[in-house]
Design an enzyme around this catalytic site. Sequence first.
Site, PDB file in Angstrom:
ATOM      1  N   GLY A 189      12.656 -14.189 -10.583  1.00 61.68           N
ATOM      2  CA  GLY A 189      12.715 -13.476  -9.057  1.00 61.68           C
ATOM      3  C   GLY A 189      14.239 -13.428  -8.769  1.00 61.68           C
ATOM      4  N   GLY A 203      13.403 -18.199 -12.049  1.00 61.51           N
ATOM      5  CA  GLY A 203      12.832 -17.078 -13.104  1.00 61.51           C
ATOM      6  C   GLY A 203      13.524 -15.381 -12.838  1.00 61.51           C
ATOM      7  N   ARG A 218       3.095  -1.200 -11.687  1.00 60.54           N
ATOM      8  CA  ARG A 218       4.045  -2.725 -10.979  1.00 60.54           C
ATOM      9  C   ARG A 218       5.187  -1.876 -10.349  1.00 60.54           C
ATOM     10  NH1 ARG A 218       1.141  -6.558 -12.043  1.00 60.54           N
ATOM     11  NH2 ARG A 218       2.117  -8.347 -12.729  1.00 60.54           N
ATOM     12  N   GLU A 249       1.281   2.327   7.702  1.00 59.47           N
ATOM     13  CA  GLU A 249       1.797   2.277   6.661  1.00 59.47           C
ATOM     14  C   GLU A 249       1.692   3.876   7.086  1.00 59.47           C
ATOM     15  OE1 GLU A 249      -1.408   2.140   4.267  1.00 59.47           O
ATOM     16  OE2 GLU A 249      -1.663  -0.119   4.551  1.00 59.47           O
ATOM     17  N   TYR A 309       8.817  -3.118  -8.875  1.00 60.99           N
ATOM     18  CA  TYR A 309      10.030  -4.004  -9.255  1.00 60.99           C
ATOM     19  C   TYR A 309      11.274  -4.094  -7.936  1.00 60.99           C
ATOM     20  CZ  TYR A 309       8.142  -4.060 -13.753  1.00 60.99           C
ATOM     21  OH  TYR A 309       6.782  -4.172 -14.890  1.00 60.99           O
ATOM     22  N   THR A 346      15.615 -11.228  -9.276  1.00 61.20           N
ATOM     23  CA  THR A 346      15.835 -10.185  -9.104  1.00 61.20           C
ATOM     24  C   THR A 346      16.857  -9.725  -7.505  1.00 61.20           C
ATOM     25  OG1 THR A 346      14.024  -9.253  -8.967  1.00 61.20           O
ATOM     26  CG2 THR A 346      15.148  -9.312 -11.249  1.00 61.20           C
ATOM     27  N   HIS A 378       0.974  -1.149   0.483  1.00 70.26           N
ATOM     28  CA  HIS A 378      -0.018  -0.070  -0.079  1.00 70.26           C
ATOM     29  C   HIS A 378       0.569   1.150  -0.023  1.00 70.26           C
ATOM     30  CE1 HIS A 378      -4.463  -2.037   2.078  1.00 70.26           C
ATOM     31  NE2 HIS A 378      -3.767  -2.428   0.405  1.00 70.26           N
ATOM     32  N   TYR A 400      -9.552   4.281   2.868  1.00 70.76           N
ATOM     33  CA  TYR A 400     -10.188   3.183   3.436  1.00 70.76           C
ATOM     34  C   TYR A 400     -11.765   3.349   3.585  1.00 70.76           C
ATOM     35  CZ  TYR A 400      -5.958   1.378   4.374  1.00 70.76           C
ATOM     36  OH  TYR A 400      -4.483   0.195   3.740  1.00 70.76           O
TER      37      TYR A 400
END
Length: 400
Positions: free
Chosen positions: A276, A274, A206, A140, A208, A278, A88, A98
Amino acid sequence: MLSTDSAAVVRATLPVVAEALDEITARFYATMLGEHPELLDGMFNRGNQASGAQRRALAGSIAAFAQALLADPDTRPDALLARIAHKHASLGVTDDQYTIVHKYLFRAIAEVLGEAVTPEVAAAWDEVYWLMAGALISLEARLYDRARVEPGQVWRRWTVVGRREETRDAASFLLRPADGAPAPEARAGQYVSVRVQAADGVHQLRQYSLSSDPDNELRRITVKRVRGTDVPDGEVSNLLHEQVRAGDELTLSAPFGDVALDEADTPLVLVSAGIGCTPMTGMLGHLASTGSKRPVLVLHADRSPADHALRAETRELVGDLPDARAVFWYERPGAEEPDARAGLMDLAGVAVPKDSTVYLCGPLPFMRTVRGDLLRAGVPARDIHYEVFGPDLWIPGDAA
């Protein structure tokens, strides 16, 4: 935490609510995003919406939180919520959202369950929701404070100073803060959200992993192009591959992620498949740059050496560490890695120290299988940490 009266109602109704959660969350997202389309612009990933991954993740988190409250009503299950809170924060979620979620979630519950939602049932589940929301808001807030940003204001422009093709479908992007100010603090293993504008003008996000040592002013992400089969093509990954070159700018969040390299001296086992690899490469980079003497075992599975992103760099980093070794598995072995093992990862014959700290990243079926193998090898569940790309779809209670 959860009141006695509400606990009794939640315990009695949890089976019915859990069975209907997929329908409830599907209706919830459809209604909320229909009336608040702006939330699709820079908040919710359209690919996860189309595949159903987002609603399944939400359903699983609600059920898991309710089960945790029933198991121990006086304890807030922060460990369960930490991964959600980090995700989040990387999206810039704020307290007021929320309230929006509550409105549409409880409308969906009432529509799906109908007369079964008595005032007592509604009040009990309302208590569950606000306990969960309150816990996330608190977590958070601490994450934003630790990152030294205002709540929700996590975005910053970065200049792409280099691009390297790692494999036919993976590319690395080397980045520097565009404003010239110092890069934010980050821990090896953490990730950033990348925010891009799609062709229709809608912003998509996204996450990364940082794929290099984060202890300097340059940061790197390594992006695999997602090509759809039964799910849509990855909007963000395809845009990055097709359009972003050195000299361009990207919008990145501050670094977040609860699966980050610890500073202990226990043996380390870094397990991936794969792309994964990184976060593992980022951890290896940090270990090498700090002169770590920890024993390190790197285990990776891939389709072939040519498909293994950051393969040569991983070998180099392992060679830089005084007590490290690597074992690779390939479904299609090649001459580039003559000592690699053929087929899928199989831990039989691999000596995994029982006092290891394990970090695990890759496709969900792979992680479930390997985690089971590690548990059978005597590694305690508390010492196995995992990272998921996209919504967390582990079965509640399955993860350490």
